[in-house]
Design a protein around this motif. Sequence first.
Motif, PDB file in Angstrom:
ATOM      1  N   ILE A 119       0.832  -1.224   0.000  1.00  0.00           N
ATOM      2  CA  ILE A 119       0.000   0.000   0.000  1.00  0.00           C
ATOM      3  C   ILE A 119       0.862   1.269   0.000  1.00  0.00           C
ATOM      4  CG2 ILE A 119      -1.989  -1.109   1.064  1.00  0.00           C
ATOM      5  CD1 ILE A 119      -1.080   0.008   3.764  1.00  0.00           C
ATOM      6  N   GLY A 120       2.162   1.128  -0.165  1.00  0.00           N
ATOM      7  CA  GLY A 120       3.036   2.289  -0.300  1.00  0.00           C
ATOM      8  C   GLY A 120       3.327   3.037   0.984  1.00  0.00           C
ATOM      9  N   VAL A 121       3.222   2.378   2.122  1.00  0.00           N
ATOM     10  CA  VAL A 121       3.525   3.031   3.402  1.00  0.00           C
ATOM     11  C   VAL A 121       5.005   2.861   3.718  1.00  0.00           C
ATOM     12  CG1 VAL A 121       3.162   2.948   5.897  1.00  0.00           C
ATOM     13  CG2 VAL A 121       1.209   2.811   4.336  1.00  0.00           C
ATOM     14  N   ASP A 122       5.656   3.974   4.054  1.00  0.00           N
ATOM     15  CA  ASP A 122       7.072   3.963   4.450  1.00  0.00           C
ATOM     16  C   ASP A 122       7.261   5.114   5.434  1.00  0.00           C
ATOM     17  OD1 ASP A 122       9.801   3.984   4.748  1.00  0.00           O
ATOM     18  OD2 ASP A 122      10.246   3.842   2.600  1.00  0.00           O
ATOM     19  N   SER A 123       7.420   4.770   6.691  1.00  0.00           N
ATOM     20  CA  SER A 123       7.429   5.811   7.711  1.00  0.00           C
ATOM     21  C   SER A 123       8.436   5.489   8.812  1.00  0.00           C
ATOM     22  CB  SER A 123       6.030   5.960   8.331  1.00  0.00           C
ATOM     23  OG  SER A 123       6.044   6.815   9.445  1.00  0.00           O
ATOM     24  N   SER A 124       9.047   6.542   9.338  1.00  0.00           N
ATOM     25  CA  SER A 124       9.838   6.399  10.552  1.00  0.00           C
ATOM     26  C   SER A 124       8.883   6.238  11.732  1.00  0.00           C
ATOM     27  CB  SER A 124      10.726   7.633  10.762  1.00  0.00           C
ATOM     28  OG  SER A 124       9.922   8.800  10.843  1.00  0.00           O
ATOM     29  N   LEU A 125       9.403   5.886  12.901  1.00  0.00           N
ATOM     30  CA  LEU A 125       8.562   5.623  14.060  1.00  0.00           C
ATOM     31  C   LEU A 125       9.011   6.478  15.253  1.00  0.00           C
ATOM     32  CD1 LEU A 125       8.318   1.728  13.827  1.00  0.00           C
ATOM     33  CD2 LEU A 125       6.521   3.379  13.256  1.00  0.00           C
ATOM     34  N   ILE A 126       8.016   6.986  15.987  1.00  0.00           N
ATOM     35  CA  ILE A 126       8.295   7.682  17.237  1.00  0.00           C
ATOM     36  C   ILE A 126       7.793   6.810  18.389  1.00  0.00           C
ATOM     37  CG2 ILE A 126       8.157   9.964  16.161  1.00  0.00           C
ATOM     38  CD1 ILE A 126       5.324  10.233  17.347  1.00  0.00           C
ATOM     39  N   ARG A 127       8.153   7.183  19.618  1.00  0.00           N
ATOM     40  CA  ARG A 127       7.749   6.412  20.792  1.00  0.00           C
ATOM     41  C   ARG A 127       6.472   7.006  21.380  1.00  0.00           C
ATOM     42  NH1 ARG A 127      12.284   3.561  23.555  1.00  0.00           N
ATOM     43  NH2 ARG A 127      14.003   3.473  22.050  1.00  0.00           N
ATOM     44  N   LEU A 128       5.544   6.105  21.749  1.00  0.00           N
ATOM     45  CA  LEU A 128       4.277   6.513  22.343  1.00  0.00           C
ATOM     46  C   LEU A 128       4.053   5.754  23.642  1.00  0.00           C
ATOM     47  CD1 LEU A 128       2.014   6.402  19.143  1.00  0.00           C
ATOM     48  CD2 LEU A 128       3.058   8.441  20.153  1.00  0.00           C
ATOM     49  N   GLY A 129       3.428   6.415  24.618  1.00  0.00           N
ATOM     50  CA  GLY A 129       3.102   5.768  25.889  1.00  0.00           C
ATOM     51  C   GLY A 129       1.614   5.876  26.169  1.00  0.00           C
ATOM     52  N   LEU A 130       1.259   6.132  27.435  1.00  0.00           N
ATOM     53  CA  LEU A 130      -0.115   6.303  27.869  1.00  0.00           C
ATOM     54  C   LEU A 130      -0.339   7.751  28.287  1.00  0.00           C
ATOM     55  CD1 LEU A 130      -0.560   3.073  30.049  1.00  0.00           C
ATOM     56  CD2 LEU A 130      -1.262   3.424  27.665  1.00  0.00           C
ATOM     57  N   ASP A 131      -1.544   8.247  28.042  1.00  0.00           N
ATOM     58  CA  ASP A 131      -1.873   9.603  28.482  1.00  0.00           C
ATOM     59  C   ASP A 131      -2.352   9.574  29.939  1.00  0.00           C
ATOM     60  OD1 ASP A 131      -4.474   8.632  28.431  1.00  0.00           O
ATOM     61  OD2 ASP A 131      -5.002   9.629  26.558  1.00  0.00           O
ATOM     62  N   ARG A 132      -2.799  10.724  30.448  1.00  0.00           N
ATOM     63  CA  ARG A 132      -3.195  10.828  31.848  1.00  0.00           C
ATOM     64  C   ARG A 132      -4.404   9.964  32.186  1.00  0.00           C
ATOM     65  NH1 ARG A 132      -2.769  17.415  32.844  1.00  0.00           N
ATOM     66  NH2 ARG A 132      -0.499  17.596  32.472  1.00  0.00           N
ATOM     67  N   ARG A 133      -5.209   9.692  31.206  1.00  0.00           N
ATOM     68  CA  ARG A 133      -6.390   8.874  31.428  1.00  0.00           C
ATOM     69  C   ARG A 133      -6.094   7.381  31.316  1.00  0.00           C
ATOM     70  NH1 ARG A 133     -10.447  11.318  27.103  1.00  0.00           N
ATOM     71  NH2 ARG A 133      -8.536  10.988  25.881  1.00  0.00           N
ATOM     72  N   GLY A 134      -4.854   7.058  30.995  1.00  0.00           N
ATOM     73  CA  GLY A 134      -4.481   5.653  30.854  1.00  0.00           C
ATOM     74  C   GLY A 134      -4.754   5.098  29.480  1.00  0.00           C
ATOM     75  N   SER A 135      -5.052   5.972  28.526  1.00  0.00           N
ATOM     76  CA  SER A 135      -5.299   5.541  27.150  1.00  0.00           C
ATOM     77  C   SER A 135      -4.014   5.653  26.333  1.00  0.00           C
ATOM     78  CB  SER A 135      -6.398   6.397  26.507  1.00  0.00           C
ATOM     79  OG  SER A 135      -7.614   6.270  27.200  1.00  0.00           O
ATOM     80  N   LEU A 136      -3.971   4.903  25.261  1.00  0.00           N
ATOM     81  CA  LEU A 136      -2.817   4.929  24.384  1.00  0.00           C
ATOM     82  C   LEU A 136      -2.674   6.298  23.734  1.00  0.00           C
ATOM     83  CD1 LEU A 136      -0.552   3.390  22.831  1.00  0.00           C
ATOM     84  CD2 LEU A 136      -2.305   2.737  21.166  1.00  0.00           C
ATOM     85  N   GLN A 137      -1.492   6.852  23.789  1.00  0.00           N
ATOM     86  CA  GLN A 137      -1.239   8.123  23.114  1.00  0.00           C
ATOM     87  C   GLN A 137      -1.320   7.951  21.603  1.00  0.00           C
ATOM     88  OE1 GLN A 137       2.645   9.209  24.563  1.00  0.00           O
ATOM     89  NE2 GLN A 137       1.810  10.517  26.211  1.00  0.00           N
ATOM     90  N   VAL A 138      -1.569   9.078  20.924  1.00  0.00           N
ATOM     91  CA  VAL A 138      -1.578   9.087  19.461  1.00  0.00           C
ATOM     92  C   VAL A 138      -0.493  10.050  18.989  1.00  0.00           C
ATOM     93  CG1 VAL A 138      -4.006   8.477  19.295  1.00  0.00           C
ATOM     94  CG2 VAL A 138      -3.347  10.897  19.418  1.00  0.00           C
ATOM     95  N   PRO A 139       0.014   9.825  17.789  1.00  0.00           N
ATOM     96  CA  PRO A 139       1.039  10.746  17.278  1.00  0.00           C
ATOM     97  C   PRO A 139       0.510  12.188  17.238  1.00  0.00           C
ATOM     98  CG  PRO A 139       0.925   8.755  15.934  1.00  0.00           C
ATOM     99  CD  PRO A 139      -0.260   8.720  16.846  1.00  0.00           C
ATOM    100  N   PRO A 140       1.359  13.178  17.463  1.00  0.00           N
ATOM    101  CA  PRO A 140       0.908  14.575  17.479  1.00  0.00           C
ATOM    102  C   PRO A 140       0.598  15.133  16.099  1.00  0.00           C
ATOM    103  CG  PRO A 140       3.264  14.454  17.835  1.00  0.00           C
ATOM    104  CD  PRO A 140       2.770  13.044  17.826  1.00  0.00           C
TER     105      PRO A 140
END
Length: 253
Positions: A119-140
């Motif tokens: 599908i033509g995806v080629d991307s570098s990766l950043i690190r993500l953790g959990l937000d204050r609510r305990g949910s998975l963070q999303v890229p900014p």
Amino acid sequence: MKPGAAGLLAVTALVAAGCSSESGTGPTYTNPASEDTATSTPAAPTTTPRITNPPTTTPRPTTPANPTPHKRTKPTPVLRPKPTAEPTRPRRPTSQRPRSVRQAPMRKSAPTRIVIPAIGVDSSLIRLGLDRRGSLQVPPHGFPAGWFTGGPTPGETGPAVIVGHVRWAGRPGVFGPLRDVRAGDKIAVTRNDRTTATFRVTRISQYSKSTFPSAAVYGNLDHAGLRLITCSGLDSTSGKFEANLVVFADLIR
């Protein structure tokens, strides 16, 4: 099947019949009666005359001067009857689909890049953790994608998680084409130790955000797996995404 032997030939035999004849009996000869000089009356014969038979001969068959030759009848070939049904052909062995052999897990090493050639995806990766609510963070931002540091690294035992936006600021995000991925497509994740973990997509599922099955997506595995997550199910009225698209994949090398 190999063809059978050739048909048998019937041979016509010629039989010559011989001639036969019966021998007749010849005439009987009797001696004339002797006249008695003493008396004038004839006397009865004193002896019985012997009957002699002439030799009998069997006439030989005469052969015509120009014998008519016998005409030979050509052998009549006996043809095999035609089969009423086509002979059964041996069935080819049915080839079974080989089962996917799972690759042994890799050592821990943080991922740095993801590539999905189909599908033509080629991307570098950043690190993500959990937000204050305990949910998975999303890229900014819409790019790049991010790896969840609270789970295993891609290639380790367990479900590694990488997330990315489908749209950002009215434009397609890094995982915009993710809806076009298909089972069997390959995903390559480059790692810090300069190795590449290659995964094969096994299935794609969409879940409502209100009933997202966390255990099915993030639960423990006995092998190295990968989960790609993005938004889906855009509500045209609210302009919000009401669901998540999840791609499941297993490590193959």
